[in-house]
Design an enzyme around this catalytic site. Structure first.
Site, PDB file in Angstrom:
ATOM      1  N   TYR A   4     -33.598 -40.689  36.185  1.00  0.00           N
ATOM      2  CA  TYR A   4     -32.151 -40.463  36.216  1.00  0.00           C
ATOM      3  C   TYR A   4     -31.793 -40.093  37.648  1.00  0.00           C
ATOM      4  CZ  TYR A   4     -27.802 -37.996  34.841  1.00  0.00           C
ATOM      5  OH  TYR A   4     -26.513 -37.560  34.702  1.00  0.00           O
ATOM      6  N   TYR A 158     -29.425 -35.470  22.551  1.00  0.00           N
ATOM      7  CA  TYR A 158     -30.136 -34.774  23.627  1.00  0.00           C
ATOM      8  C   TYR A 158     -29.432 -33.475  24.001  1.00  0.00           C
ATOM      9  CZ  TYR A 158     -31.893 -33.490  28.190  1.00  0.00           C
ATOM     10  OH  TYR A 158     -32.419 -32.761  29.231  1.00  0.00           O
ATOM     11  N   HIS A 159     -28.150 -33.580  24.285  1.00  0.00           N
ATOM     12  CA  HIS A 159     -27.412 -32.437  24.811  1.00  0.00           C
ATOM     13  C   HIS A 159     -27.178 -31.376  23.739  1.00  0.00           C
ATOM     14  CE1 HIS A 159     -26.481 -36.137  26.987  1.00  0.00           C
ATOM     15  NE2 HIS A 159     -26.559 -35.385  28.050  1.00  0.00           N
ATOM     16  N   LYS A 540     -15.986 -20.096  34.439  1.00  0.00           N
ATOM     17  CA  LYS A 540     -16.677 -21.332  34.802  1.00  0.00           C
ATOM     18  C   LYS A 540     -15.815 -22.062  35.830  1.00  0.00           C
ATOM     19  CE  LYS A 540     -19.630 -23.403  33.138  1.00  0.00           C
ATOM     20  NZ  LYS A 540     -20.992 -23.598  33.685  1.00  0.00           N
ATOM     21  N   ASP A 544     -18.349 -27.969  36.454  1.00  0.00           N
ATOM     22  CA  ASP A 544     -19.586 -27.835  35.693  1.00  0.00           C
ATOM     23  C   ASP A 544     -19.256 -27.470  34.249  1.00  0.00           C
ATOM     24  OD1 ASP A 544     -22.154 -27.261  34.731  1.00  0.00           O
ATOM     25  OD2 ASP A 544     -22.022 -25.193  35.429  1.00  0.00           O
ATOM     26  N   HIS A 546     -21.592 -27.377  31.717  1.00  0.00           N
ATOM     27  CA  HIS A 546     -22.729 -26.832  30.979  1.00  0.00           C
ATOM     28  C   HIS A 546     -22.482 -25.341  30.758  1.00  0.00           C
ATOM     29  CE1 HIS A 546     -24.572 -30.580  32.401  1.00  0.00           C
ATOM     30  NE2 HIS A 546     -25.345 -30.468  31.346  1.00  0.00           N
TER      31      HIS A 546
END
Length: 672
Positions: A4, A158-159, A540, A544, A546
């Site tokens: 990636y 996945y996440h 935050k 971003d 996440h």
């Protein structure tokens, strides 16, 4: 076999791709930077500090041309990690392929395009669920008809695992997302019934493989069994090839540690075995993280190491020479049966709520993930889940790999952002605009930028397929921010539920426990300040998305007795400071994993000081290299926490200490 990759600029990323292909990589996996993923141009206020950091900036057709220069797209299999702006990036990719003379019906690759997991874990959503589902539906129907070898969506569990999902949640939420998408495509009426099998056949999945590799392998077998059942029973697909569960894997990054990072290599190998050992559940494509991802951005050499791990398995071992080695194992079958049963039950619960989109909007899915993640963190802190080098076997010899931390990761030159910002301004002033719409659709006769954007908004306000209008925008020189901005005008924006308020208590606070002791510190400090409850803002800044770490800090601070202010992701430093002052908070915690901390954290600090709030300590957390942490402290940041600081209760105790210090209170002797 892929890595990636993408960073800095289109030119630098193109050089990296050509180098990786020469090393034996068999496909491209493109990482886009956060402004590109969230529909902003590099000169937007929210893009500051984010340009070229976690991927390549692609702002218009010129960038896409440079990204794939001298790479024949008709011969490539290209995966693009892109979601909210997936239609836009596919349009740019198609136009570049046309300019290369490619037959677009031969293009192969995948656009990730799973917006549900963006609401739940990655945070690069833009539009509300309804319009987002429409964009996905339009892309699927367009590609099935025009780019039949393309995977228009990659349902990403996945996440979800990265956000704390259990195997059952990972299966159930991914399958529920796939059902929501397929139901929407069928309801759109854009695909004839006899062609619906082609739609199901193009659905692919992107999954996670953790270090519990037997459980993970069973999870993959359960995934395949459930998908076959859904395709057969819900959609009437009789062709077994169209029911095949096609998936690619990025093995787990959540479990990679900053402490003793060399241990990440064996973790990555074990996780890869989970999706390769069983032939009947083997991944079609595998990409591996690098050993040093918990420290910062991997270098080309680190990515090469991950590629070589795959090549050794494929070419030196005998793994690929045998039929499925688990066939007939009663242990494996029992585990798979249990996962299937529990996953189907959770899928039924979501169906009863109205499906995946309704479960997103209600906050149910997010609250479940935050809760699971909190339970996982609690098990690690209690030592029930053992992490080598973190909470057990912590002594270590000096590590030559990290002896010089500043060279153990790759850094992005801060000057890159300024160059990219200048370039977008230059593009806007020099792009050639035709004054008429004759030759509409002909790649050599473009409408003006404004005409193309007006047409896009016109289609968005109606019910037509948005792909042709998007291709028109790409050809006419529209930028990423202009395309997304036009759709924002029509569709609006969406702020996803945070899941924090509904998360249950994960750590007990009985007398004598670490959390009880921290609660005492919180109560004593609030009494000393005479200000009611201690108030803590978790912010935050930047793009971003996440938010897993921020959410876990917010939940634990709440359980320790703080009043927590958490407004979710994607805020400017100005908005964070305004909220801190309006809520009269006692501390501000900033969470950033994208690398933009060097610009955004000092900005928050400066704005607070300018407002006279000298008694509000600022704490930073995220993937922050040691040298950057020292710079932040020198700038006035009270404390910096990174992945090695896994004890959240201890972190909350430290925050109380910083509040006392900032308010000139004597330190407390209560241990935390």
């Amino acid at each position: 076999m892929r890595t990636y990759a993408g960073h800095s600029t289109a030119e630098a990323s193109n050089e990296l791709y050509r180098r990786n292909l020469a090393k034996g990589q068999t496909g491209l996996s493109v990482a886009f930077d956060l402004p590109t993923q969230t529909g902003y141009d590099p000169d937007h206020i929210l893009a500051r500090g984010e340009v070229g950091r976690v991927g390549v900036p692609v702002s218009h057709l010129g960038d896409m041309r440079r990204l794939f220069q001298d790479i024949p797209l008709e011969q490539m299999n290209t995966s693009m990690t892109i979601n909210a702006t997936a239609m836009w990036l596919l349009a740019l990719y198609q136009v570049v392929a046309e300019e290369q003379g490619a037959d677009i019906t031969q293009l192969q690759g995948t656009t990730q395009n799973d917006i549900v997991k963006e609401y739940l874990s990655r945070g690069t959503h833009v539009f509300p669920p309804g319009p987002s589902l429409r964009l996905t539906t339009d892309m699927i129907t367009y590609t099935v008809a025009n780019i039949p070898k393309w995977n228009p969506i990659n349902i990403c569990s996945y996440h979800l695992q990265e956000a704390g999902a259990t195997p059952v949640q990972e299966i159930a939420y991914a399958m529920s997302t796939a059902i929501a998408v397929l139901d929407a495509v069928r309801a759109s009426g854009q695909v004839p019934e006899e062609k619906f099998g082609d739609v199901v056949a193009r659905i692919s999945f992107f999954v996670n493989a953790g270090v519990r590799f037997i459980e993970e392998m069973c999870k993959m077998r359960a995934f395949g069994r459930i998908w076959d059942q859904v395709a057969r029973e819900r959609y009437g697909i009789t062709n077994p090839k169209q029911r095949r569960f096609r998936y690619g894997v990025q093995v787990n990054s959540l479990g990679l540690t900053e402490a003793q990072p060399e241990n990440n290599v064996q973790r990555i190998v074990l996780e890869m075995l989970a999706v390769t050992l069983s032939k009947d559940a083997r991944a079609r494509a595998v990409q591996l993280p690098a050993w040093n991802e918990a420290l910062g951005l991997p270098r080309p050499w680190d990515q090469q190491w991950s590629l070589r791990i795959q090549q050794v398995l494929a070419h030196e071992s005998d793994l690929l020479e045998y039929e499925d080695i688990f066939a007939g194992s009663h242990v494996i079958e029992a585990k798979v049966d249990a996962l299937v049963e529990e996953s189907l039950a959770e899928m039924d619960r979501i169906e009863q709520m109205g499906g995946a989109m309704a479960a997103v909007e209600s906050g149910y899915l997010k609250a479940q993930l935050v809760s699971s993640h909190a339970e996982r963190r609690a098990r690690i802190e209690a030592g029930e889940d053992k992490i080598i080098g973190v909470n057990v076997f912590e002594t270590t010899e000096p590590n030559p790999l990290t002896a010089d931390l500043d060279t153990a990761i790759m850094t992005v030159d801060p000057a890159v952002e300024a160059r990219v910002v200048d370039a977008i301004g230059n593009w806007r002033t020099t792009r050639q605009e035709s004054s008429d719409r004759q030759g509409l659709g002909d790649p050599f006769h473009f409408p003006t930028v404004q005409q193309a954007l007006d047409r896009l908004k016109e289609v968005a306000a109606g019910t037509g397929n948005l792909m042709e209008a998007t291709l028109e925008c790409a050809r006419s020189g529209v930028t990423t921010g202009e395309w997304a901005g036009a759709l924002r005008e029509v569709f609006g924006e969406f702020r996803a539920p945070t899941g924090v308020s509904g998360a249950p208590v994960a750590v007990t606070a009985e007398a004598g426990t670490p959390l009880a002791l921290v609660r005492e510190k919180v109560e004593k400090t609030s009494a000393d300040l005479g200000s009611g409850k201690l108030r803590f803002l978790v912010g935050k800044p930047g793009l971003d998305g996440h938010s897993n770490g921020a959410e876990q800090i917010a939940v634990r601070a709440r359980d320790a007795g703080f009043e927590v202010v958490y407004q979710g992701i994607r805020l400017t430093p100005e908005q964070i400071v305004d909220a801190a002052l309006a809520e009269d908070v006692h501390a501000v915690g900033l969470s950033i994993l994208s690398g933009s901390h060097a610009q955004l954290v000092p900005d928050v600090l400066t704005r607070l000081r300018a407002a006279g709030a000298h008694d509000i300590p600022v704490i930073a957390g995220g993937i922050i290299p040691t040298s950057d942490a020292e710079d932040l402290k020198a700038a006035g940041v009270a404390a910096v926490f990174t992945p090695k600081d896994f004890g959240i209760t201890e972190i909350i105790g430290r925050i109380v200490d910083e509040i006392r210090k900032a308010n000139h209170l004597d330190p407390l002797e209560v241990p935390a």
